[in-house]
Design a protein around this motif. Structure first.
Motif, PDB file in Angstrom:
ATOM      1  N   LEU A  75      73.669  70.231   2.112  1.00 44.97           N
ATOM      2  CA  LEU A  75      72.894  69.183   1.591  1.00 44.97           C
ATOM      3  C   LEU A  75      72.497  69.597  -0.041  1.00 44.97           C
ATOM      4  N   GLU A  76      73.061  70.411  -0.078  1.00 44.67           N
ATOM      5  CA  GLU A  76      72.916  71.198  -1.393  1.00 44.67           C
ATOM      6  C   GLU A  76      73.788  70.671  -2.509  1.00 44.67           C
ATOM      7  N   ASN A  77      74.753  70.412  -1.433  1.00 48.57           N
ATOM      8  CA  ASN A  77      76.275  69.833  -2.975  1.00 48.57           C
ATOM      9  C   ASN A  77      76.048  67.905  -2.630  1.00 48.57           C
ATOM     10  N   TYR A  78      75.030  67.922  -1.528  1.00 50.63           N
ATOM     11  CA  TYR A  78      74.712  65.843  -1.672  1.00 50.63           C
ATOM     12  C   TYR A  78      73.692  66.022  -2.128  1.00 50.63           C
ATOM     13  N   ARG A  79      72.751  66.917  -2.896  1.00 56.36           N
ATOM     14  CA  ARG A  79      71.705  66.544  -3.424  1.00 56.36           C
ATOM     15  C   ARG A  79      71.987  66.008  -5.041  1.00 56.36           C
ATOM     16  N   THR A  80      73.459  66.855  -5.279  1.00 56.09           N
ATOM     17  CA  THR A  80      73.937  66.525  -6.820  1.00 56.09           C
ATOM     18  C   THR A  80      75.159  64.814  -6.544  1.00 56.09           C
ATOM     19  N   MET A  81      75.510  65.180  -5.230  1.00 60.51           N
ATOM     20  CA  MET A  81      76.867  64.024  -5.458  1.00 60.51           C
ATOM     21  C   MET A  81      76.107  62.856  -5.458  1.00 60.51           C
ATOM     22  N   TYR A  82      74.675  62.607  -4.928  1.00 53.44           N
ATOM     23  CA  TYR A  82      74.072  61.546  -4.317  1.00 53.44           C
ATOM     24  C   TYR A  82      73.722  60.932  -5.598  1.00 53.44           C
ATOM     25  N   PRO A  83      73.496  61.371  -7.039  1.00 50.97           N
ATOM     26  CA  PRO A  83      73.133  60.496  -7.817  1.00 50.97           C
ATOM     27  C   PRO A  83      74.354  60.857  -8.820  1.00 50.97           C
ATOM     28  N   GLN A  84      75.214  61.294  -8.578  1.00 53.18           N
ATOM     29  CA  GLN A  84      76.710  61.582  -9.694  1.00 53.18           C
ATOM     30  C   GLN A  84      76.863  60.400  -9.020  1.00 53.18           C
ATOM     31  N   ALA A  85      77.438  60.260  -7.805  1.00 55.45           N
ATOM     32  CA  ALA A  85      79.032  58.797  -7.744  1.00 55.45           C
ATOM     33  C   ALA A  85      78.069  57.910  -6.122  1.00 55.45           C
ATOM     34  N   VAL A  86      77.146  57.933  -6.272  1.00 50.93           N
ATOM     35  CA  VAL A  86      76.508  57.101  -5.059  1.00 50.93           C
ATOM     36  C   VAL A  86      75.831  56.031  -5.810  1.00 50.93           C
ATOM     37  N   ASP A  87      74.553  57.289  -6.559  1.00 52.92           N
ATOM     38  CA  ASP A  87      73.201  56.278  -7.268  1.00 52.92           C
ATOM     39  C   ASP A  87      74.000  55.659  -8.091  1.00 52.92           C
ATOM     40  N   SER A  88      74.070  54.467  -8.663  1.00 54.27           N
ATOM     41  CA  SER A  88      74.866  53.956  -9.700  1.00 54.27           C
ATOM     42  C   SER A  88      74.001  53.872 -11.054  1.00 54.27           C
ATOM     43  N   ASP A  89      72.388  53.570 -10.483  1.00 49.79           N
ATOM     44  CA  ASP A  89      70.913  53.304 -11.326  1.00 49.79           C
ATOM     45  C   ASP A  89      70.627  54.796 -11.824  1.00 49.79           C
ATOM     46  N   ASP A  90      71.000  56.003 -11.443  1.00 42.05           N
ATOM     47  CA  ASP A  90      70.207  57.055 -11.554  1.00 42.05           C
ATOM     48  C   ASP A  90      71.178  57.128 -13.301  1.00 42.05           C
ATOM     49  N   ARG A  91      70.647  57.367 -13.962  1.00 40.22           N
ATOM     50  CA  ARG A  91      71.068  58.218 -15.160  1.00 40.22           C
ATOM     51  C   ARG A  91      72.060  59.414 -15.036  1.00 40.22           C
ATOM     52  N   ARG A  92      72.149  60.299 -14.109  1.00 41.97           N
ATOM     53  CA  ARG A  92      73.559  61.247 -14.024  1.00 41.97           C
ATOM     54  C   ARG A  92      74.316  60.486 -13.531  1.00 41.97           C
ATOM     55  N   TYR A  93      74.121  59.743 -13.456  1.00 43.51           N
ATOM     56  CA  TYR A  93      75.858  58.639 -12.646  1.00 43.51           C
ATOM     57  C   TYR A  93      76.804  59.108 -13.242  1.00 43.51           C
ATOM     58  N   VAL A  94      78.342  59.338 -12.485  1.00 41.22           N
ATOM     59  CA  VAL A  94      79.152  60.013 -13.948  1.00 41.22           C
ATOM     60  C   VAL A  94      80.483  58.922 -13.179  1.00 41.22           C
ATOM     61  N   GLY A  95      80.064  57.609 -12.423  1.00 38.48           N
ATOM     62  CA  GLY A  95      80.916  56.116 -12.156  1.00 38.48           C
ATOM     63  C   GLY A  95      81.362  56.266 -11.160  1.00 38.48           C
ATOM     64  N   GLY A  96      80.574  56.752 -10.433  1.00 35.99           N
ATOM     65  CA  GLY A  96      81.533  56.355  -8.853  1.00 35.99           C
ATOM     66  C   GLY A  96      82.343  57.874  -8.224  1.00 35.99           C
ATOM     67  N   PHE A  97      83.193  57.657  -7.170  1.00 39.42           N
ATOM     68  CA  PHE A  97      84.242  58.734  -7.688  1.00 39.42           C
ATOM     69  C   PHE A  97      85.683  58.437  -7.938  1.00 39.42           C
ATOM     70  N   GLY A  98      85.908  59.653  -7.745  1.00 34.28           N
ATOM     71  CA  GLY A  98      87.811  59.492  -8.643  1.00 34.28           C
ATOM     72  C   GLY A  98      87.126  59.633  -9.781  1.00 34.28           C
ATOM     73  N   ARG A  99      86.255  59.393 -10.517  1.00 31.72           N
ATOM     74  CA  ARG A  99      86.304  59.443 -12.331  1.00 31.72           C
ATOM     75  C   ARG A  99      85.769  60.929 -12.573  1.00 31.72           C
ATOM     76  N   PHE A 100      85.548  61.119 -13.811  1.00 30.72           N
ATOM     77  CA  PHE A 100      85.480  61.957 -14.859  1.00 30.72           C
ATOM     78  C   PHE A 100      84.792  62.235 -15.517  1.00 30.72           C
ATOM     79  N   ARG A 101      83.279  62.517 -15.853  1.00 30.44           N
ATOM     80  CA  ARG A 101      82.241  62.316 -16.396  1.00 30.44           C
ATOM     81  C   ARG A 101      82.367  63.881 -17.709  1.00 30.44           C
TER      82      ARG A 101
END
Length: 437
Positions: A24-50
């Motif tokens: 769950l703690e991992n999902y806490r980070t993954m969700y805004p970075q890889a899933v929620d495109s409206d979040d400022r922490r979004y890295v661009g989805g899966f398969g991309r570096f930020r």
């Protein structure tokens, strides 16, 4: 679903909470970075570096306990359709790209310590993949889960080094295997309905609703079958259909009690967690010690294993103040002659204000101090004294060695990159954090 007794439900929930906390703690980070495109922490989805190339300051609040030693390169992989290939350039400085499973267990490391400074292409394969490894692949990393995270670090010498750092980071390349081999891409898998992250789920029976969703990406391992079978008896099967309201009231109450017990167990374990020697590692290194893994996740999510970087700090000062507090007095850290942290690469000590665990705003923009800090002044006997206080020292020698503290509670994290054997076996230890009137 097999019938559980109240006692079995309580025990399963307590153990399952400790085991599932990392997911769950991992999902806490993954969700805004890889899933929620409206979040400022979004890295661009899966398969991309930020990449983060600029040093952190007190204005950065995205990451707790950040460091300026090794700016980050974030990425997430979904391996359900096919493997990915990570390509790295020749790098003549310290770097590491550590890859972790959904439960934060590391599956391998690409970097200076493990694979060297040469360029290379590395295949990352998900559970059950048995395809052909292309020629020229330097190594294969096999994950136990279909979702994999990467939190890369690359050495930064200082603000003037940012362009050179950025040039290296931009050469970290992620490609699906089919793109790497220039062959037809397989049919993509269906996109799941990702649950919105809710902080309150960690403390309620809804914890197991989210865990049930995540388990669809985590095939059962032989070493964890007994616990997974007991979770399945509770209804946490990985189907994504777990519904707490469907539990009998007495079972639901037992699950809630088990969660409270699991949380209390973790809080108690954290009190005696002095350093990171056993917090982070591979699945083989952790074995079934899920509590130690949970401590590491809570105190420093995605921390590196001790062989790569050793972490420690001061939970209290020499007067028993826990946590230390700079509002009424200063502190000193005195390294005796020849007793600086023994590091193959480098070491640093970074101060954070509590409870936020964020960098401390200060007039000289110094957030850490270490062997790369210019102008440090050693004691007459060759030792080194650091001055931790909220006010700027008047003495120029103390100013040179000043680590600015907040007007309140703080913690200091020391990081030793490439620790020598004396650090890992405990024959070298931290000096005290001493109250300085």
């Amino acid at each position: 679903m097999s019938e559980l007794t109240v006692e079995e439900a309580r025990r399963t929930a307590a153990e399952g909470w400790i085991w599932g906390f990392a997911l769950l703690e991992n999902y806490r980070t993954m969700y805004p970075q890889a899933v929620d495109s409206d979040d400022r922490r979004y890295v661009g989805g899966f398969g991309r570096f930020r990449h983060y190339s600029q040093p952190f300051t007190a204005a950065n609040t995205d990451v707790v306990t950040p460091n300026n030693d090794t700016p980050y390169s974030w990425a997430w992989l979904d391996l359900r359709t096919e493997p990915y290939v990570i390509s790295v350039p020749a790098v003549e400085r310290y770097y590491v790209l550590p890859l972790h499973d959904l439960d934060t267990s590391y599956i391998g490391y690409i970097g200076a310590r493990t694979t060297g400074s040469q360029a290379g292409d590395y295949l990352v394969a998900g559970p059950g993949w048995d395809g052909v490894v292309p020629e020229g692949i330097a190594g294969v990393l096999r994950a136990d889960t279909f979702l994999v995270g990467i939190l890369g670090r690359t050495y930064l010498a200082g603000p003037e080094d940012v362009p050179a750092l950025r040039a290296i980071q931009e050469q970290y390349v992620l490609r699906p295997l089919s793109e790497f081999t220039d062959t037809g891409a397989p049919h993509p898998v269906d996109e799941p309905v990702w649950p919105v992250w809710r902080e309150e789920d960690l403390a309620t029976v809804e914890f197991f609703t989210l865990l049930d969703f995540l388990l669809q990406f985590f095939p059962v391992l032989g070493s964890e079958r007994e616990l997974r079978d007991r979770l399945a008896a509770l209804g946490v099967t990985g189907s994504g259909a777990f519904e707490p309201a469907a539990l009998k009231p007495e079972i639901r109450a037992a699950v809630a009690q088990g969660i409270s017990e699991g949380r209390a167990h973790l809080e108690e374990a954290k009190k005696d967690a002095a350093d990171s020697t056993h917090w982070f590692g591979t699945r083989a290194e952790h074995g079934d010690d899920y509590l130690t893994r949970a401590v590491g996740v809570d105190k420093g999510l995605y921390g590196l294993p001790a062989a790569e970087a050793w972490y420690a700090g001061w939970a209290q000062d020499d007067q028993g103040n826990r946590p230390p507090n700079a509002s009424t007095h200063g502190h000193v850290i005195r390294f005796a002659p020849g007793a600086l942290p023994p590091a193959r690469y480098f070491w640093s000590a970074t101060i954070y204000r509590l409870p936020e665990r964020l960098l401390v705003a200060n007039e000289i923009d110094r957030y850490s101090i270490g062997d790369r800090t210019p102008g440090l002044i050693h004691d007459d006997d060759g030792g080194l004294t650091l001055y931790v206080r909220k006010h700027r020292p008047a003495d120029p020698d103390q100013l040179a060695n000043w680590l600015p503290a907040p007007d309140g509670p703080f913690t200091i994290a020391i990081r030793v990159y490439g620790p020598e054997t004396s650090v890992l076996d405990g024959s070298w230890s931290l000096p005290a954090l001493s109250v300085d009137a």
